[in-house]
Scaffold this motif. Structure first.
Motif, mmCIF file in Angstrom:
data_model
loop_
_atom_site.group_PDB
_atom_site.id
_atom_site.type_symbol
_atom_site.label_atom_id
_atom_site.label_comp_id
_atom_site.label_asym_id
_atom_site.label_seq_id
_atom_site.Cartn_x
_atom_site.Cartn_y
_atom_site.Cartn_z
ATOM 1 N N GLY A 145 -1.362 -44.591 0.447
ATOM 2 C CA GLY A 145 -2.245 -44.707 -0.707
ATOM 3 C C GLY A 145 -3.104 -43.470 -0.891
ATOM 4 N N VAL A 146 -3.656 -42.967 0.201
ATOM 5 C CA VAL A 146 -4.480 -41.758 0.132
ATOM 6 C C VAL A 146 -3.659 -40.571 -0.332
ATOM 7 N N LEU A 147 -2.473 -40.421 0.257
ATOM 8 C CA LEU A 147 -1.608 -39.308 -0.137
ATOM 9 C C LEU A 147 -1.174 -39.443 -1.591
ATOM 10 N N GLY A 148 -0.902 -40.695 -2.000
ATOM 11 C CA GLY A 148 -0.492 -40.925 -3.381
ATOM 12 C C GLY A 148 -1.599 -40.562 -4.366
ATOM 13 N N TRP A 149 -2.838 -40.954 -4.028
ATOM 14 C CA TRP A 149 -3.968 -40.621 -4.890
ATOM 15 C C TRP A 149 -4.184 -39.119 -4.974
ATOM 16 N N GLN A 150 -4.085 -38.469 -3.823
ATOM 17 C CA GLN A 150 -4.232 -37.012 -3.820
ATOM 18 C C GLN A 150 -3.133 -36.357 -4.650
ATOM 19 N N GLY A 151 -1.921 -36.895 -4.534
ATOM 20 C CA GLY A 151 -0.813 -36.349 -5.313
ATOM 21 C C GLY A 151 -1.018 -36.559 -6.800
ATOM 22 N N TRP A 152 -1.516 -37.754 -7.163
ATOM 23 C CA TRP A 152 -1.751 -38.055 -8.583
ATOM 24 C C TRP A 152 -2.858 -37.165 -9.138
ATOM 25 N N THR A 153 -3.913 -36.966 -8.345
ATOM 26 C CA THR A 153 -5.005 -36.104 -8.780
ATOM 27 C C THR A 153 -4.509 -34.680 -9.001
ATOM 28 N N TYR A 154 -3.667 -34.204 -8.067
ATOM 29 C CA TYR A 154 -3.101 -32.860 -8.214
ATOM 30 C C TYR A 154 -2.225 -32.788 -9.461
ATOM 31 N N TYR A 155 -1.426 -33.829 -9.689
ATOM 32 C CA TYR A 155 -0.530 -33.852 -10.853
ATOM 33 C C TYR A 155 -1.336 -33.821 -12.146
ATOM 34 N N GLN A 156 -2.418 -34.644 -12.188
ATOM 35 C CA GLN A 156 -3.246 -34.677 -13.383
ATOM 36 C C GLN A 156 -3.876 -33.313 -13.651
ATOM 37 N N GLY A 157 -4.372 -32.681 -12.586
ATOM 38 C CA GLY A 157 -4.959 -31.357 -12.746
ATOM 39 C C GLY A 157 -3.941 -30.339 -13.210
ATOM 40 N N SER A 158 -2.738 -30.429 -12.671
ATOM 41 C CA SER A 158 -1.667 -29.516 -13.065
ATOM 42 C C SER A 158 -1.301 -29.714 -14.525
ATOM 43 N N GLN A 159 -1.196 -30.997 -14.947
ATOM 44 C CA GLN A 159 -0.859 -31.296 -16.338
ATOM 45 C C GLN A 159 -1.935 -30.770 -17.280
ATOM 46 N N ALA A 160 -3.198 -30.977 -16.909
ATOM 47 C CA ALA A 160 -4.291 -30.520 -17.754
ATOM 48 C C ALA A 160 -4.265 -28.998 -17.899
ATOM 49 N N GLY A 161 -3.958 -28.302 -16.803
ATOM 50 C CA GLY A 161 -3.886 -26.848 -16.863
ATOM 51 C C GLY A 161 -2.791 -26.362 -17.792
ATOM 52 N N LYS A 162 -1.632 -26.998 -17.691
ATOM 53 C CA LYS A 162 -0.515 -26.623 -18.556
ATOM 54 C C LYS A 162 -0.817 -26.959 -20.018
ATOM 55 N N ALA A 163 -1.414 -28.133 -20.220
ATOM 56 C CA ALA A 163 -1.754 -28.548 -21.582
ATOM 57 C C ALA A 163 -2.770 -27.588 -22.197
ATOM 58 N N SER A 164 -3.714 -27.124 -21.389
ATOM 59 C CA SER A 164 -4.720 -26.179 -21.869
ATOM 60 C C SER A 164 -4.068 -24.894 -22.368
ATOM 61 N N ALA A 165 -3.048 -24.435 -21.660
ATOM 62 C CA ALA A 165 -2.355 -23.211 -22.060
ATOM 63 C C ALA A 165 -1.649 -23.400 -23.405
ATOM 64 N N VAL A 166 -0.985 -24.544 -23.567
ATOM 65 C CA VAL A 166 -0.296 -24.823 -24.835
ATOM 66 C C VAL A 166 -1.309 -24.970 -25.966
ATOM 67 N N TYR A 167 -2.421 -25.623 -25.663
ATOM 68 C CA TYR A 167 -3.466 -25.797 -26.675
ATOM 69 C C TYR A 167 -4.017 -24.438 -27.116
ATOM 70 N N GLY A 168 -4.135 -23.515 -26.172
ATOM 71 C CA GLY A 168 -4.582 -22.167 -26.512
ATOM 72 C C GLY A 168 -3.622 -21.479 -27.471
ATOM 73 N N VAL A 169 -2.324 -21.672 -27.232
ATOM 74 C CA VAL A 169 -1.309 -21.115 -28.140
ATOM 75 C C VAL A 169 -1.467 -21.715 -29.536
ATOM 76 N N LEU A 170 -1.691 -23.029 -29.574
ATOM 77 C CA LEU A 170 -1.844 -23.719 -30.858
ATOM 78 C C LEU A 170 -3.052 -23.189 -31.623
ATOM 79 N N GLN A 171 -4.174 -23.021 -30.923
ATOM 80 C CA GLN A 171 -5.384 -22.557 -31.597
ATOM 81 C C GLN A 171 -5.228 -21.136 -32.140
ATOM 82 N N ARG A 172 -4.521 -20.294 -31.399
ATOM 83 C CA ARG A 172 -4.275 -18.943 -31.907
ATOM 84 C C ARG A 172 -3.398 -18.995 -33.161
ATOM 85 N N ALA A 173 -2.447 -19.919 -33.156
ATOM 86 C CA ALA A 173 -1.589 -20.084 -34.331
ATOM 87 C C ALA A 173 -2.388 -20.625 -35.517
ATOM 88 N N VAL A 174 -3.366 -21.485 -35.246
ATOM 89 C CA VAL A 174 -4.238 -21.999 -36.304
ATOM 90 C C VAL A 174 -5.012 -20.856 -36.947
#
Length: 227
Positions: A36-65
């Protein structure tokens, strides 16, 4: 080798017996907790990774705007919704994309972007999408669909605008009495906000409310029904 007295031997025997009976259960509980602890840590890492990637795409979108490149906006928004729909960047990107696509003459894609936020967004972003989608539906003369978007619960920040938009729908339908009622209700809610101090936290909010109050009065005048 150490020599145990009788009492110690009995205690050791009891421990061995207890472990024999419950050892597997204890091991299972400890293992499950560790997983459970490892799973939570993995999920937290995954969420952080997703947010980082999403931020990069959002930056591309805003420049296009900024560049008013509707095709790049559409592509970046599509990637956000498809791959990172669970992040906070997705509804923000969809709202930005909707405006760009509408300005580019692609009302169909704009409505799809807004509808995604209505279905997946939260709180104020969802209310804003409902409000904008209703306006596009009025342009299409889809009045019943517009009213559906304006029905139901809405956050206090958008309550006045929802009433005003209902008035716009009724006015477009030629229902003057209903339109008047909605506009007057919006004005009354604005006045209530002034009395209770809502909407006056900043000079900008006060100015925006004053401007919208004037718009509502002009719409009442256009109906031939001054307040």
């Amino acid at each position: 080798m150490a020599t145990y007295d009788l009492e110690e031997q009995e205690q050791i025997a009891e421990v061995k017996a207890w472990w024999k009976q419950y050892g597997n259960l204890v091991t299972g509980v400890v293992t499950a907790a560790a997983i459970g602890v490892l799973g939570w840590q993995g999920w937290t890492y995954y969420q952080g990774s997703q947010a980082g990637k999403a931020s990069a795409v959002y930056g591309v979108l805003q420049r296009a705007v900024v560049d008013k490149d509707s095709q790049r906006v559409k592509t970046a928004s599509g990637e956000l919704l498809e791959k990172f729909g669970g992040t906070a960047y997705a509804p923000l990107g969809a709202l930005s994309a909707a405006k760009v696509m509408f300005d580019a003459g692609d009302a169909k894609t704009a409505k799809l972007q807004l509808l995604w936020v209505v279905d997946n967004g939260k709180d104020g972003l969802r209310d804003l999408a409902r409000l904008r989608l209703a306006a596009l539906l009025v342009d299409d003369k889809a009045y019943d669909e517009a009213l559906k978007q304006l029905d139901g619960d809405v956050g206090p920040a958008f309550a006045v605008r929802f009433l005003g938009s209902r008035g716009d729908v009724f006015s477009a339908q030629g229902k003057k009495a209903e339109a008047k009622g909605a506009y007057l209700a919006a004005l009354a809610k604005l006045d209530d906000g002034d009395k209770t101090g809502q909407g006056k936290n900043t000079l900008q909010a006060t100015q925006v409310n004053a401007a919208y109050r004037e718009i509502l009065r002009l719409k009442l005048d256009a109906l031939g029904e001054s307040s």
